[in-house]
Enzyme design. Structure first.
Site, PDB file in Angstrom:
ATOM      1  N   TYR A   1      36.501  34.268   6.052  1.00 28.80           N
ATOM      2  CA  TYR A   1      37.407  35.310   6.536  1.00 28.80           C
ATOM      3  C   TYR A   1      36.638  36.650   6.554  1.00 28.80           C
ATOM      4  CZ  TYR A   1      41.021  38.882   6.263  1.00 28.80           C
ATOM      5  OH  TYR A   1      41.778  40.012   6.469  1.00 28.80           O
TER       6      TYR A   1
ATOM      7  N   ASP B   1      39.438  29.764  -1.515  1.00 29.80           N
ATOM      8  CA  ASP B   1      40.489  30.504  -0.810  1.00 29.80           C
ATOM      9  C   ASP B   1      41.311  29.461  -0.049  1.00 29.80           C
ATOM     10  OD1 ASP B   1      42.085  31.907   0.975  1.00 29.80           O
ATOM     11  OD2 ASP B   1      40.573  33.428   1.405  1.00 29.80           O
TER      12      ASP B   1
ATOM     13  N   LYS C   1      50.744  35.470   3.552  1.00 31.81           N
ATOM     14  CA  LYS C   1      50.792  34.456   4.605  1.00 31.81           C
ATOM     15  C   LYS C   1      51.885  33.421   4.308  1.00 31.81           C
ATOM     16  CE  LYS C   1      47.394  36.745   6.422  1.00 31.81           C
ATOM     17  NZ  LYS C   1      46.870  37.598   5.396  1.00 31.81           N
TER      18      LYS C   1
ATOM     19  N   ARG D   1      52.133  47.813 -15.621  1.00 31.64           N
ATOM     20  CA  ARG D   1      50.870  47.382 -14.995  1.00 31.64           C
ATOM     21  C   ARG D   1      50.314  46.154 -15.690  1.00 31.64           C
ATOM     22  NH1 ARG D   1      46.527  49.557 -16.965  1.00 31.64           N
ATOM     23  NH2 ARG D   1      47.330  51.688 -17.022  1.00 31.64           N
TER      24      ARG D   1
HETATM   25  N1  PLP Z   1      41.977  35.117   2.834  1.00 34.73           N
HETATM   26  C1  PLP Z   1      42.313  34.690   4.054  1.00 34.73           C
HETATM   27  C2  PLP Z   1      41.895  33.312   4.492  1.00 34.73           C
HETATM   28  C3  PLP Z   1      43.022  35.519   4.925  1.00 34.73           C
HETATM   29  O1  PLP Z   1      43.343  35.066   6.148  1.00 34.73           O
HETATM   30  C4  PLP Z   1      43.378  36.822   4.487  1.00 34.73           C
HETATM   31  C5  PLP Z   1      44.107  37.743   5.386  1.00 34.73           C
HETATM   32  O2  PLP Z   1      44.231  37.501   6.567  1.00 34.73           O
HETATM   33  C6  PLP Z   1      43.011  37.226   3.206  1.00 34.73           C
HETATM   34  C7  PLP Z   1      42.327  36.349   2.396  1.00 34.73           C
HETATM   35  C8  PLP Z   1      43.337  38.611   2.705  1.00 34.73           C
HETATM   36  O3  PLP Z   1      44.687  38.685   2.377  1.00 34.73           O
HETATM   37  P1  PLP Z   1      45.550  40.070   2.439  1.00 34.73           P
HETATM   38  O4  PLP Z   1      45.633  40.444   3.888  1.00 34.73           O
HETATM   39  O5  PLP Z   1      46.859  39.682   1.833  1.00 34.73           O
HETATM   40  O6  PLP Z   1      44.809  41.079   1.643  1.00 34.73           O
END
Ligand code: PLP
Length: 385
Positions: free
Chosen positions: A105, A177, A202, A52
């Site tokens: 998001y 982000d 993604k 971990r």
């Molecule tokens: N940030 C953005 C811009 C996203 O589009 C997403 C998921 O769609 C996330 C964070 C969260 O990522 P995860 O689905 O891998 O937890």
């Protein structure tokens, strides 16, 4: 070989943090499954104690991402949300305040509204393209200005350098982000951000077969604070997941070039079609963030959103009638996807100030033949008329 800062992006994507295995010569990092590591005397070990806390496959991914973002340290997590949560826990405690984009998001909004707000962290949603609005929203307790650029799903582009200047003068940290852009298209740390977060699910993974998250920081103190949460809360990725993200990153540059090229063609098709009311793509000259995107990004990305002239009903019909563009959540992988954010990915924002227009459709443009993508989308749009 291993790759250093003097190598190009594509070279570091393939080699940084991944020298040939010193024991076997294997050219890709082994998926290191051991959960514990032998010590020759108490505290005397080769850098690993417990899975971990640290793991060799994870360290390879973390080093590679630190190199690609131009940061001091990378930290991998079990998902993008786990990465976001760790950053917020490290940077904003009870009594402090976080500013988020007014079209963040949906999962980011939910994380703050449903988990961090009850723990005493206040938040305000602000249009971060409006610097006066940002200045007005800043408080003495503002610990974090959370940027997302381009945003999901509205493709709003935020000027990271300008926001960072305002945030810094108010004593706040800047988190970006950068999931939609990836380190191939934009490097937030060089623009003044303190922390970059990604959903590794993604474009980094890129093949719709792994959930993961990555954080990269520009200074060691922040790295230690987030690493503490990574270990203490323990939302770490498995070694196989780390391997898959690392493998995806090796082709990130070539995939992103094709994603961008195909997305531009899709945006142009949509912009000229009578069934479409408005196209949201930073690569189009009339997009409000076009000039900033042209300055801070290498290219405009693979995501395109649009609103339909026929409103929600047309949006739902379009989403259900394409064939190559599969109707599915998520984004950023080799195959093209279409979705209806208001009822799917952003349903958690319904009824909140961040609710999404039900006439909106989001396209994740893949790397298939652009001729086939054009034919698929054109047929589905024509059927709406
Ligand atoms: N940030 C953005 C811009 C996203 O589009 C997403 C998921 O769609 C996330 C964070 C969260 O990522 P995860 O689905 O891998 O937890």
């Amino acid at each position: 070989m291993s790759a250093g800062a003097d190598h190009g992006f594509e070279t570091r994507a393939i080699h940084a943090g991944q020298p040939p295995d010193p024991v076997t010569g294997a050219v890709v990092p082994p998926i290191s499954l051991a959960t514990t590591f032998v010590q020759s005397a108490v505290g005397d070990h080769q850098g690993y104690e417990y899975g971990r806390t640290s793991n060799p496959t994870r360290v390879a991914l973390e080093a590679c991402m630190a190199s690609l973002e131009g940061g001091r340290r990378g930290l991998a997590f079990a998902s993008g949300m786990a990465a976001e949560d760790a950053v917020l826990r490290a940077l904003a405690g009870s009594g402090e305040h976080v500013i988020i984009p007014d079209d963040a998001y949906g999962g980011t909004y939910r994380l703050l509204a449903r988990l961090h707000a009850p723990a005493g962290v206040d938040h305000t949603a602000v249009d971060l393209t409006d610097l006066d609005a940002l200045r007005t929203a800043m408080r003495d307790e503002t610990a974090v200005v959370w940027v997302e650029t381009p945003t999901n799903p509205l493709l709003t582009v935020v000027d990271v350098a300008a926001v960072a200047e305002v945030a810094r003068s108010g004593g706040a940290r800047v988190v970006v982000d950068s999931t939609f852009a990836t380190p191939y298209l934009q490097r937030p740390l060089a623009l003044g951000a303190d922390v970059v977060v990604h959903s590794g699910t993604k474009y980094l993974g890129g093949h719709s077969d792994v959930v993961g998250g990555v954080v990269v920081v520009g200074d060691d103190e922040l790295g230690d604070a987030i690493a503490f949460v990574q270990n203490a809360a323990g939302a770490v990725p498995s070694p196989l997941d780390c391997y898959l993200v690392l493998r995806g990153i090796k082709t990130l540059a070539v995939r992103m070039d094709r994603h961008c090229r195909n997305a531009r063609a899709v945006a142009e098709l949509l912009a000229g079609h009578p069934a479409v009311e408005r196209v949201l793509y930073p690569g189009l000259p009339d997009h409000p963030g076009h000039a900033v995107a042209a300055r801070q990004m290498r290219d405009f990305g693979g995501m395109v959103s649009c609103t339909l002239a026929g409103g929600e009903e047309a949006a739902l019909r379009l989403a259900a009638s394409t064939r190559l563009f599969a109707l599915a959540e998520s984004l950023g992988a080799v195959e093209s996807l279409i979705e209806h954010p208001a009822r799917m990915t952003h349903a958690s924002a319904e009824g909140s100030p961040l609710a999404v227009d039900p006439a909106l459709v989001r396209l994740s443009v893949g790397i298939e033949s652009s001729v086939d993508l054009d034919a698929d989308l054109r047929a589905a749009l024509d059927a709406l008329a």
